[in-house]
Design a protein around this motif. Structure first.
Motif, mmCIF file in Angstrom:
data_model
loop_
_atom_site.group_PDB
_atom_site.id
_atom_site.type_symbol
_atom_site.label_atom_id
_atom_site.label_comp_id
_atom_site.label_asym_id
_atom_site.label_seq_id
_atom_site.Cartn_x
_atom_site.Cartn_y
_atom_site.Cartn_z
ATOM 1 N N ARG A 82 -43.669 -22.659 35.615
ATOM 2 C CA ARG A 82 -43.967 -21.253 35.314
ATOM 3 C C ARG A 82 -43.288 -20.234 35.677
ATOM 4 N NH1 ARG A 82 -48.835 -20.667 38.696
ATOM 5 N NH2 ARG A 82 -47.845 -22.837 39.833
ATOM 6 N N THR A 99 -44.727 -20.673 30.241
ATOM 7 C CA THR A 99 -44.906 -22.022 30.693
ATOM 8 C C THR A 99 -44.348 -23.023 29.874
ATOM 9 O OG1 THR A 99 -46.938 -22.595 29.367
ATOM 10 C CG2 THR A 99 -47.487 -21.214 31.462
ATOM 11 N N ALA A 117 -48.418 -25.760 33.345
ATOM 12 C CA ALA A 117 -48.934 -25.050 32.086
ATOM 13 C C ALA A 117 -50.541 -24.913 32.485
ATOM 14 C CB ALA A 117 -48.838 -25.860 30.908
#
Length: 481
Positions: A82, A99, A117
């Motif tokens: 991320r 992501t 994610a």
């Protein structure tokens, strides 16, 4: 650091704020530093960009932030962690979280990427769901929608790769997903991105008003650098106290530099996990090539570089080259020997010999022996970083410096060369971060003598953890008329 606006400063309107930033720039203060979220602003709204692999999430992120920051390659699975960026649209600031591609029932590194994610969705205020309009909705998309619905976040549907009128009809089929209007966009060419961002602004909560920070500058920036697979991501996860970045035995797992604000030793630090620097950058291709360029950029923005070295393996030429990179960039340096838990007595003996032989150029750098896996000696990392930063910012008064130089020249004059003996007349410290000295001499000073002066400067004034730059100006003696 508190994110509450300070009442005594009051809030600034747009005109006052612009005037303040202009004055700060004139004073030599970095606008980005004053404007960063570490400088006491209330938290910005967060938008997570999610979708299955290779639908163009990172390309869209680059389009929204207006620069090529996220690593992009025409193959699935390039983004893994991320990664947070700051963006602005129509005067409103927000955070954008790129992501990795989400997939169903995957194993190994792909499962870790999918988990990151999902964490991105959980920690966001709204979700930008990206679908490849040329392919249409897949089973993976349907499964991801269930996760987004479960999180209960507002969703904006982006139909990407719509490059012309012919593909707009394909985008219309995405109404069937039940997420409302699909916004046809070409992340590559910028088509339709304005309408998409308007919809995103409606989904995101209002950004807080702009306020003065507690102090300009924000948290100190620490770059974790080293060759691939020495444990940089494991170290970041350990100090963060959570699985913040994907860790895997595959060398080169990290690609985008990942920033993380971390509380350590009673202070907030901004740690940046970077991609491993490979032996020959110009021979790497695709995502790895761009990842190594981002690492260099992250090092330029950092104040201190923590160079991680795998203590369980023989010191490589690559390790010394990475240290030289940090020194040449003028950053404070801490050398951390990781995987200390895997050492036996024999390896420790040989490591000490290798350090004496190969790392002689950075004997001044603080050294910590850590284990990112077990957390051993992590508490020693912050004092080492603080010591290096203190050395990096040390300034010597001119009078004291010249008294020291006078004693040095009297006790150890420069060797006579060609019948002449150059002398240091006086010196001054031209700057800090890193310390830079200018010596005025009556003739050319040899490199060996400069190194001797640097060594004595360190003995006298410390300068632990920082490179020192010494330049010499030759002043010809004026002839008497």
């Amino acid at each position: 650091m508190s994110n509450e606006p300070l009442a005594e400063h009051g809030e600034l309107d747009a005109t006052d704020y612009a005037e303040f930033m202009a004055l700060a720039a004139e004073e030599g203060l970095d606008g980005e530093e004053l404007d960063g979220d570490g400088a006491g602003h209330a938290p910005l709204p967060v938008l997570a960009v999610v979708g299955r692999p290779n639908v163009g999430k990172s390309t869209l992120v680059n389009r929204i932030i207006g620069r090529r920051e996220a690593v992009v390659e025409d193959k699935p699975g390039v983004t893994r962690d991320r990664v947070t960026y700051e963006a602005t649209w129509n005067g409103r600031r927000f955070k954008l979280v790129d992501t990795g591609g989400w997939e169903i029932d995957v194993l190994g590194i792909d499962a870790m990427v999918a988990a990151q994610a999902e964490l991105g969705i959980e920690t966001s205020d709204a979700v930008l769901f990206v679908v490849d309009a040329t392919v249409g909705a897949t089973d993976t998309d349907e499964a991801l929608i269930k996760i987004i619905r479960k999180a209960g976040k507002p969703v904006v549907l982006c139909a990407n790769k719509v490059d012309g009128q012919s593909t707009e009809a394909e985008a219309a089929y995405l109404w069937s997903l039940g997420l409302g209007e699909p916004y046809p966009v070409s992340a590559l060419h910028g088509r339709g991105s304005g309408d998409l961002l308007d919809a995103v602004m409606d989904a995101l909560p209002e950004a807080p008003p702009q306020t003065f920070g507690v102090a300009p500058g924000g948290p100190r920036r620490v770059a974790l650098i080293g060759r691939p697979n020495v444990g940089k991501s494991s170290l970041l996860n350990k100090v963060a106290g959570e699985e913040r970045v994907v860790v895997n035995e595959i060398a080169g797992t990290t690609r985008d530099p990942v920033d993380e604000l971390i509380e350590l030793g009673g202070k907030t630090w901004k740690f940046v996990d970077t991609a491993g620097i490979r032996r020959r950058v110009h021979l790497t291709a695709g995502a790895d090539f761009y990842a190594s360029l981002r690492t260099s950029a992250a090092l330029e923005k950092a104040e201190v570089a923590v160079v991680l070295i795998d203590a369980s393996e023989t010191l490589a030429e690559q390790d010394t080259r990475i240290i030289s990179m940090a020194v040449e960039a003028g950053r404070a340096v801490v050398v951390a020997y990781n995987k200390w838990d895997q050492m036996d007595e024999e390896r420790r003996y040989y490591l000490e010999r290798e350090i004496e032989k190969d790392l002689v150029q950075v004997q001044w750098a603080p050294r910590v022996n850590v284990s990112a896996l077990t957390g051993r000696h992590m508490e020693k990392l912050v004092p080492a970083i603080e010591t290096a930063l203190a050395g990096w910012e040390t300034r010597i008064p001119t009078a004291r410096l010249n008294a020291f130089l006078g004693e040095l020249v009297a006790a150890h004059p420069h060797p006579i060369r060609g019948g002449k003996q150059p002398r240091i007349l006086f010196g001054t410290q031209a700057g800090i971060r890193p310390p830079r000295f200018v010596l005025f001499a009556s003739g050319f000073l040899e490199a060996g003598y400069r190194r001797f002066v640097e060594r004595r400067l360190r003995e006298e004034f410390g300068f632990v953890g920082t490179p020192i730059s010494i330049s010499v100006r030759v002043r010809e003696k004026r002839r008497k008329k």
